[in-house]
Design a protein around this motif. Structure first.
Motif, PDB file in Angstrom:
ATOM      1  N   SER A 113     -14.438  -3.496  37.486  1.00  0.00           N
ATOM      2  CA  SER A 113     -15.461  -2.929  38.355  1.00  0.00           C
ATOM      3  C   SER A 113     -14.845  -2.356  39.632  1.00  0.00           C
ATOM      4  O   SER A 113     -15.149  -1.233  40.046  1.00  0.00           O
TER       5      SER A 113
ATOM      6  N   SER B  94     -18.805  -5.206  30.037  1.00  0.00           N
ATOM      7  CA  SER B  94     -18.855  -5.768  31.386  1.00  0.00           C
ATOM      8  C   SER B  94     -20.303  -5.912  31.839  1.00  0.00           C
ATOM      9  O   SER B  94     -21.128  -5.032  31.590  1.00  0.00           O
TER      10      SER B  94
ATOM     11  N   SER C 195     -18.050 -14.688  32.708  1.00  0.00           N
ATOM     12  CA  SER C 195     -17.768 -13.343  32.228  1.00  0.00           C
ATOM     13  C   SER C 195     -18.586 -13.047  30.983  1.00  0.00           C
ATOM     14  O   SER C 195     -19.085 -13.961  30.312  1.00  0.00           O
TER      15      SER C 195
ATOM     16  N   GLU D  99     -12.922  -8.654  34.328  1.00  0.00           N
ATOM     17  CA  GLU D  99     -14.157  -7.867  34.408  1.00  0.00           C
ATOM     18  C   GLU D  99     -14.456  -7.461  35.852  1.00  0.00           C
ATOM     19  O   GLU D  99     -14.946  -6.360  36.115  1.00  0.00           O
TER      20      GLU D  99
ATOM     21  N   ASN E  70     -10.942  -3.182  29.189  1.00  0.00           N
ATOM     22  CA  ASN E  70     -11.915  -2.868  30.238  1.00  0.00           C
ATOM     23  C   ASN E  70     -11.241  -2.441  31.543  1.00  0.00           C
ATOM     24  O   ASN E  70     -11.915  -2.185  32.530  1.00  0.00           O
TER      25      ASN E  70
END
Length: 215
Positions: free
Chosen positions: A193, A92, A112, A189, A131
Motif C-alpha cells: 500500500s 490486499s 493480513s 501488504e 503484491n
C-alpha cells in the motif's frame, strides 16, 4: 506445472501470460466478461478458461489475484480442491491512495488478507506474493531495470509451497526474497500500500520496481 489463476484482471492475466509462455499449463478464471475471458485464454499457449473451482482442481498451484471485496465469490467451491496445494495470494485489504496523501495512516485490519485466506482455506498452503509489484511491470517485455531486476518479497508457513512460489517468482523475472512465516504478510501488504502511494506521489508509478540490496 499446471497453474490455476483466479482473477483475470491486470495482475492475474499478466502472470498467466508470463507463466504460459514459460511452458506451464494455465487455467484462467474469474472475470467480469466471460466471453473476454475465453478470448484471453485462447490467446495464450497452453491455456484455457474455466470457473474458479475448475481452476482450483486443475492447478498444482493456485494464484489468487482478485479485489478483496470479491474474495468470497472467488473462493466459492474452491476449498476442497486446494487441499495440500500452494495458494499464492496478492490480494490486499488496504486501499492505496494514488494521490499519495494517506501514507502511514492506520488501518482497522488486525490480520493480513493472507492470514484470512489461511483460515478460509485451512488445508491449503497460503503464500503471500506478487503484491509488491505493479501489473504494468508484469506486462512489460521483461522485468529489467538497467542491470537489475526488482525484488519480489514473499512469505508463508510451508517450505515446499514457498519453494514453488520462489520458482514461479524467478520465472517471472524477479529476485525472490523469502521474508519468513505467513504472519509477515501483515508487513508485506502494508508495504504494498505504501509503495503504491510513494510511487504515485513521486511520479514513478507505474514503471517502478523495488530492489532489496544486500552486502
Amino acid at each position: 506445472m499446471n497453474i490455476g489463476v483466479i482473477g483475470a484482471g491486470n495482475m492475474g492475466l499478466a502472470l498467466a501470460t508470463i507463466w504460459s509462455k514459460a511452458g506451464h499449463a494455465v487455467c484462467l478464471s474469474f472475470a467480469r466478461d466471460p466471453a473476454a475471458l475465453q478470448q484471453q485464454a485462447a490467446a495464450l499457449p497452453g491455456a484455457h478458461a474455466g470457473t474458479p473451482a475448475e481452476a482450483a482442481r486443475f492447478g498444482e498451484v493456485l494464484l489468487l489475484a482478485v479485489p478483496y471485496p470479491a474474495l468470497a465469490e472467488a473462493l466459492a467451491g474452491v476449498a476442497e480442491a486446494v487441499a495440500g496445494k500452494p495458494v499464492l495470494s496478492c490480494v490486499s485489504g488496504l486501499l492505496p491512495d494514488f494521490a499519495g496523501n494517506t501514507i502511514g495512516l492506520p488501518t482497522a485490519r488486525t490480520e493480513s488478507v493472507a492470514e484470512e485466506l489461511a483460515r478460509l482455506l485451512p488445508t491449503a498452503h497460503v503464500v503471500e506474493a506478487f503484491n509488491t509489484t505493479f501489473a504494468e511491470v508484469l506486462q512489460a517485455p521483461d522485468r529489467h531495470f538497467g542491470e537489475l531486476n526488482p525484488s519480489l518479497l514473499y512469505c508463508g508457513d510451508d517450505d515446499a509451497a514457498k519453494t514453488v512460489a520462489g520458482q514461479l517468482i524467478a520465472e517471472a523475472g524477479y529476485q525472490p526474497l523469502d521474508v519468513g512465516p505467513l504472519r509477515q504478510a501483515r508487513s508485506l501488504e502494508t508495504l504494498a500500500s505504501v509503495w503504491v502511494q510513494l510511487a504515485a506521489a513521486t511520479g514513478l508509478f507505474p514503471q517502478a520496481g523495488l530492489r532489496i540490496l544486500t552486502r
